[in-house]
Design a protein around this motif. Structure first.
Motif, PDB file in Angstrom:
ATOM      1  N   ALA A 230      16.842  16.798 -39.045  1.00  0.00           N
ATOM      2  CA  ALA A 230      16.115  15.597 -38.423  1.00  0.00           C
ATOM      3  C   ALA A 230      16.761  15.169 -36.982  1.00  0.00           C
ATOM      4  O   ALA A 230      15.868  14.721 -36.041  1.00  0.00           O
ATOM      5  CB  ALA A 230      16.604  14.419 -39.302  1.00  0.00           C
ATOM      6  N   GLU A 231      17.962  15.456 -36.807  1.00  0.00           N
ATOM      7  CA  GLU A 231      18.447  15.187 -35.458  1.00  0.00           C
ATOM      8  C   GLU A 231      17.955  16.001 -34.505  1.00  0.00           C
ATOM      9  O   GLU A 231      17.489  15.724 -33.275  1.00  0.00           O
ATOM     10  CB  GLU A 231      20.172  15.191 -35.245  1.00  0.00           C
ATOM     11  CG  GLU A 231      20.697  14.168 -36.069  1.00  0.00           C
ATOM     12  CD  GLU A 231      22.128  14.269 -36.176  1.00  0.00           C
ATOM     13  OE1 GLU A 231      22.684  15.163 -35.523  1.00  0.00           O
ATOM     14  OE2 GLU A 231      22.925  13.531 -36.787  1.00  0.00           O
ATOM     15  N   LEU A 232      17.797  17.450 -34.806  1.00  0.00           N
ATOM     16  CA  LEU A 232      17.189  18.543 -34.080  1.00  0.00           C
ATOM     17  C   LEU A 232      15.740  17.886 -33.844  1.00  0.00           C
ATOM     18  O   LEU A 232      15.261  18.363 -32.581  1.00  0.00           O
ATOM     19  CB  LEU A 232      17.276  19.927 -34.539  1.00  0.00           C
ATOM     20  CG  LEU A 232      18.490  20.451 -34.919  1.00  0.00           C
ATOM     21  CD1 LEU A 232      18.483  21.777 -35.651  1.00  0.00           C
ATOM     22  CD2 LEU A 232      19.388  20.548 -33.390  1.00  0.00           C
ATOM     23  N   VAL A 233      15.108  17.239 -34.619  1.00  0.00           N
ATOM     24  CA  VAL A 233      13.509  17.160 -34.414  1.00  0.00           C
ATOM     25  C   VAL A 233      13.259  15.878 -33.377  1.00  0.00           C
ATOM     26  O   VAL A 233      12.240  15.604 -32.918  1.00  0.00           O
ATOM     27  CB  VAL A 233      12.991  16.799 -35.995  1.00  0.00           C
ATOM     28  CG1 VAL A 233      11.369  16.489 -35.764  1.00  0.00           C
ATOM     29  CG2 VAL A 233      12.939  18.346 -36.672  1.00  0.00           C
ATOM     30  N   GLU A 234      14.247  14.974 -33.579  1.00  0.00           N
ATOM     31  CA  GLU A 234      14.233  13.825 -32.689  1.00  0.00           C
ATOM     32  C   GLU A 234      13.968  13.796 -31.315  1.00  0.00           C
ATOM     33  O   GLU A 234      14.610  14.735 -30.634  1.00  0.00           O
ATOM     34  CB  GLU A 234      15.573  12.833 -32.922  1.00  0.00           C
ATOM     35  CG  GLU A 234      15.423  11.393 -32.417  1.00  0.00           C
ATOM     36  CD  GLU A 234      16.691  10.773 -32.814  1.00  0.00           C
ATOM     37  OE1 GLU A 234      16.817   9.602 -32.294  1.00  0.00           O
ATOM     38  OE2 GLU A 234      17.421  11.174 -33.637  1.00  0.00           O
ATOM     39  N   GLY A 235      12.979  13.342 -30.751  1.00  0.00           N
ATOM     40  CA  GLY A 235      12.475  13.415 -29.444  1.00  0.00           C
ATOM     41  C   GLY A 235      11.761  14.510 -29.115  1.00  0.00           C
ATOM     42  O   GLY A 235      11.050  14.596 -27.969  1.00  0.00           O
ATOM     43  N   SER A 236      11.222  15.104 -30.073  1.00  0.00           N
ATOM     44  CA  SER A 236      10.278  16.311 -30.001  1.00  0.00           C
ATOM     45  C   SER A 236       8.821  15.711 -30.153  1.00  0.00           C
ATOM     46  O   SER A 236       8.652  14.681 -30.533  1.00  0.00           O
ATOM     47  CB  SER A 236      10.693  17.396 -31.036  1.00  0.00           C
ATOM     48  OG  SER A 236      10.119  17.001 -32.018  1.00  0.00           O
ATOM     49  N   PRO A 237       7.866  16.684 -29.870  1.00  0.00           N
ATOM     50  CA  PRO A 237       6.567  16.093 -30.489  1.00  0.00           C
ATOM     51  C   PRO A 237       6.328  16.039 -31.761  1.00  0.00           C
ATOM     52  O   PRO A 237       5.182  15.723 -32.198  1.00  0.00           O
ATOM     53  CB  PRO A 237       5.584  17.137 -29.928  1.00  0.00           C
ATOM     54  CG  PRO A 237       6.316  18.038 -28.828  1.00  0.00           C
ATOM     55  CD  PRO A 237       8.000  17.871 -29.609  1.00  0.00           C
ATOM     56  N   TRP A 238       7.135  16.201 -32.742  1.00  0.00           N
ATOM     57  CA  TRP A 238       7.105  16.313 -34.176  1.00  0.00           C
ATOM     58  C   TRP A 238       8.061  14.978 -34.618  1.00  0.00           C
ATOM     59  O   TRP A 238       9.035  14.664 -34.196  1.00  0.00           O
ATOM     60  CB  TRP A 238       7.611  17.751 -34.915  1.00  0.00           C
ATOM     61  CG  TRP A 238       6.745  18.776 -34.242  1.00  0.00           C
ATOM     62  CD1 TRP A 238       7.012  19.502 -33.060  1.00  0.00           C
ATOM     63  CD2 TRP A 238       5.634  19.269 -34.751  1.00  0.00           C
ATOM     64  NE1 TRP A 238       5.916  20.428 -33.083  1.00  0.00           N
ATOM     65  CE2 TRP A 238       5.114  20.350 -33.917  1.00  0.00           C
ATOM     66  CE3 TRP A 238       4.827  19.086 -35.811  1.00  0.00           C
ATOM     67  CZ2 TRP A 238       4.088  21.255 -34.125  1.00  0.00           C
ATOM     68  CZ3 TRP A 238       3.869  19.702 -35.942  1.00  0.00           C
ATOM     69  CH2 TRP A 238       3.546  20.981 -35.337  1.00  0.00           C
ATOM     70  N   ARG A 239       7.532  14.630 -35.905  1.00  0.00           N
ATOM     71  CA  ARG A 239       8.396  13.840 -36.844  1.00  0.00           C
ATOM     72  C   ARG A 239       8.483  14.220 -37.995  1.00  0.00           C
ATOM     73  O   ARG A 239       7.915  15.114 -38.711  1.00  0.00           O
ATOM     74  CB  ARG A 239       7.543  12.367 -37.038  1.00  0.00           C
ATOM     75  CG  ARG A 239       6.255  12.468 -37.627  1.00  0.00           C
ATOM     76  CD  ARG A 239       5.675  10.816 -37.689  1.00  0.00           C
ATOM     77  NE  ARG A 239       4.348  11.155 -38.443  1.00  0.00           N
ATOM     78  CZ  ARG A 239       4.181  11.021 -39.715  1.00  0.00           C
ATOM     79  NH1 ARG A 239       5.435  10.802 -40.515  1.00  0.00           N
ATOM     80  NH2 ARG A 239       3.169  11.024 -40.528  1.00  0.00           N
ATOM     81  N   LEU A 240       9.679  13.980 -38.643  1.00  0.00           N
ATOM     82  CA  LEU A 240      10.179  14.650 -39.946  1.00  0.00           C
ATOM     83  C   LEU A 240       9.372  13.638 -41.101  1.00  0.00           C
ATOM     84  O   LEU A 240       9.847  12.445 -41.239  1.00  0.00           O
ATOM     85  CB  LEU A 240      11.626  14.625 -40.185  1.00  0.00           C
ATOM     86  CG  LEU A 240      12.152  15.014 -41.576  1.00  0.00           C
ATOM     87  CD1 LEU A 240      11.610  16.544 -41.752  1.00  0.00           C
ATOM     88  CD2 LEU A 240      13.637  14.904 -41.670  1.00  0.00           C
ATOM     89  N   ALA A 241       8.299  14.132 -41.651  1.00  0.00           N
ATOM     90  CA  ALA A 241       7.651  13.328 -42.413  1.00  0.00           C
ATOM     91  C   ALA A 241       7.933  13.422 -43.926  1.00  0.00           C
ATOM     92  O   ALA A 241       7.688  12.308 -44.693  1.00  0.00           O
ATOM     93  CB  ALA A 241       5.973  13.860 -42.440  1.00  0.00           C
ATOM     94  N   ASP A 242       8.540  14.440 -44.475  1.00  0.00           N
ATOM     95  CA  ASP A 242       8.782  14.584 -45.827  1.00  0.00           C
ATOM     96  C   ASP A 242       9.942  15.688 -46.037  1.00  0.00           C
ATOM     97  O   ASP A 242      10.033  16.526 -45.392  1.00  0.00           O
ATOM     98  CB  ASP A 242       7.634  15.003 -46.685  1.00  0.00           C
ATOM     99  CG  ASP A 242       7.772  14.993 -48.210  1.00  0.00           C
ATOM    100  OD1 ASP A 242       7.989  14.009 -48.853  1.00  0.00           O
ATOM    101  OD2 ASP A 242       8.082  16.077 -48.426  1.00  0.00           O
ATOM    102  N   VAL A 243      10.816  15.175 -46.940  1.00  0.00           N
ATOM    103  CA  VAL A 243      11.876  16.282 -47.261  1.00  0.00           C
ATOM    104  C   VAL A 243      11.972  16.444 -49.132  1.00  0.00           C
ATOM    105  O   VAL A 243      11.880  15.554 -49.558  1.00  0.00           O
ATOM    106  CB  VAL A 243      13.179  15.723 -46.852  1.00  0.00           C
ATOM    107  CG1 VAL A 243      14.219  17.206 -47.466  1.00  0.00           C
ATOM    108  CG2 VAL A 243      13.168  15.613 -45.420  1.00  0.00           C
ATOM    109  N   ASP A 244      11.448  17.634 -49.451  1.00  0.00           N
ATOM    110  CA  ASP A 244      11.514  17.924 -50.562  1.00  0.00           C
ATOM    111  C   ASP A 244      12.742  18.461 -51.197  1.00  0.00           C
ATOM    112  O   ASP A 244      13.048  19.615 -50.962  1.00  0.00           O
ATOM    113  CB  ASP A 244      10.429  19.001 -51.187  1.00  0.00           C
ATOM    114  CG  ASP A 244      10.478  19.417 -52.464  1.00  0.00           C
ATOM    115  OD1 ASP A 244      11.281  19.297 -53.078  1.00  0.00           O
ATOM    116  OD2 ASP A 244       9.326  20.085 -52.781  1.00  0.00           O
ATOM    117  N   THR A 245      13.756  17.781 -51.927  1.00  0.00           N
ATOM    118  CA  THR A 245      14.974  18.245 -52.427  1.00  0.00           C
ATOM    119  C   THR A 245      15.029  18.656 -53.807  1.00  0.00           C
ATOM    120  O   THR A 245      16.015  18.562 -54.302  1.00  0.00           O
ATOM    121  CB  THR A 245      16.085  17.309 -51.933  1.00  0.00           C
ATOM    122  OG1 THR A 245      15.800  16.032 -52.628  1.00  0.00           O
ATOM    123  CG2 THR A 245      16.068  17.081 -50.483  1.00  0.00           C
TER     124      THR A 245
END
Length: 259
Positions: A230-245
């Motif tokens: 999630a930290e790697l994705v932050e500030g990118s053109p993408w958002r973390l929408a879902d995590v299947d654990t």
């Protein structure tokens, strides 16, 4: 005789031999002149750890897949880019379901096996290189633990940007990752601490692959927690929408394009 491997298409040669052993198509590596030799992927870590893993799973039909693979392919929509297509197990299944899919890989040998198995649309190269081809996609798959291709803090922004450049509005990335931090094995916990002292993420592996006389160059491969991703994705053109654990420590992370 240096003892060092020749740099080459390790994955391609390994998949070719695994396919030959599985199907009888092509020359098989032999032991004792007659019996097929098991095809083992050798993974060497930069602290000296060496692991071996059988390669049959790269050819597995859907009935042998893990549950998270099925959940991942059930989420695809539109035009799909299968990143790290390998021997084509995911792409073949999507084709059979009528899903338009392109397989991308840096291994020419793996692409030859994929093509022989019936994958129709294949591209040799990296995600970054593929941007110049002008193709656009609705779903990007990084299965088979290929969230690892994000490598670490240094590589992730460029890969996320390249995926966005290939994306249509509303696109998604579905990536399979593994949380490495549940182990108590000192061989691994010690490596996590070594990485942190070096300013790297704990599960940022420095690896090379070996098969027979071939080896790869050393490369980074990321095994990280959901929080780190999630930290790697932050500030990118993408958002973390879902995590299947559901299959922890394995997880499926779904990113959606912001625009």
């Amino acid at each position: 005789m240096s003892g060092e491997p020749t740099i080459g298409d390790v994955f391609g040669e390994m998949i070719r031999d695994a396919y030959a052993v599985s199907t009888g198509i092509g020359p098989r590596p032999l032991v004792g002149g007659r019996l097929p030799r098991p095809v083992i992927e050798i993974i060497e870590r930069d602290d000296g750890l060496v692991n071996g893993a059988p390669t049959e799973h790269y050819l597995d039909p859907p009935e042998r897949w893990q549950a998270y693979d099925h959940r991942a392919v059930d989420r695809v929509h539109g035009q799909v880019l299968d990143i790290g297509v390998g021997a084509g197990r995911i792409a073949l299944h999507l084709q059979e379901r009528g899903v338009p899919v392109t397989g991308l890989d840096t291994s020419a040998g793996a692409l030859r096996v994929s093509r022989h198995r019936g994958v129709r649309d294949l591209v040799l190269g990296t995600v970054d290189e593929h941007v110049a081809d002008g193709r656009r996609y609705d779903t990007f798959l990084l299965l088979g633990n290929n969230l690892g291709l994000f490598e670490g803090r240094e590589r992730a922004p460029a890969l996320l940007a390249a995926l966005a450049a290939l994306a249509r509005p509303g696109a998604q990335v579905i990536a399979h990752g593994t949380d490495p931090y549940g182990t108590t094995d000192p061989v691994h916990t010690g490596y996590h601490e070594l990485n942190r002292r070096r300013g790297r993420l704990g599960g940022q592996l420095r690896l090379r692959l070996r098969y027979r006389l071939l080896g790869t160059e050393w490369f980074d491969y990321l095994v990280c927690s959901v929080e780190e991703f999630a930290e790697l994705v932050e500030g990118s053109p993408w958002r973390l929408a879902d995590v299947d654990t559901h299959d922890h420590p394995y997880y499926l992370a779904t990113l959606r394009l912001k625009r």
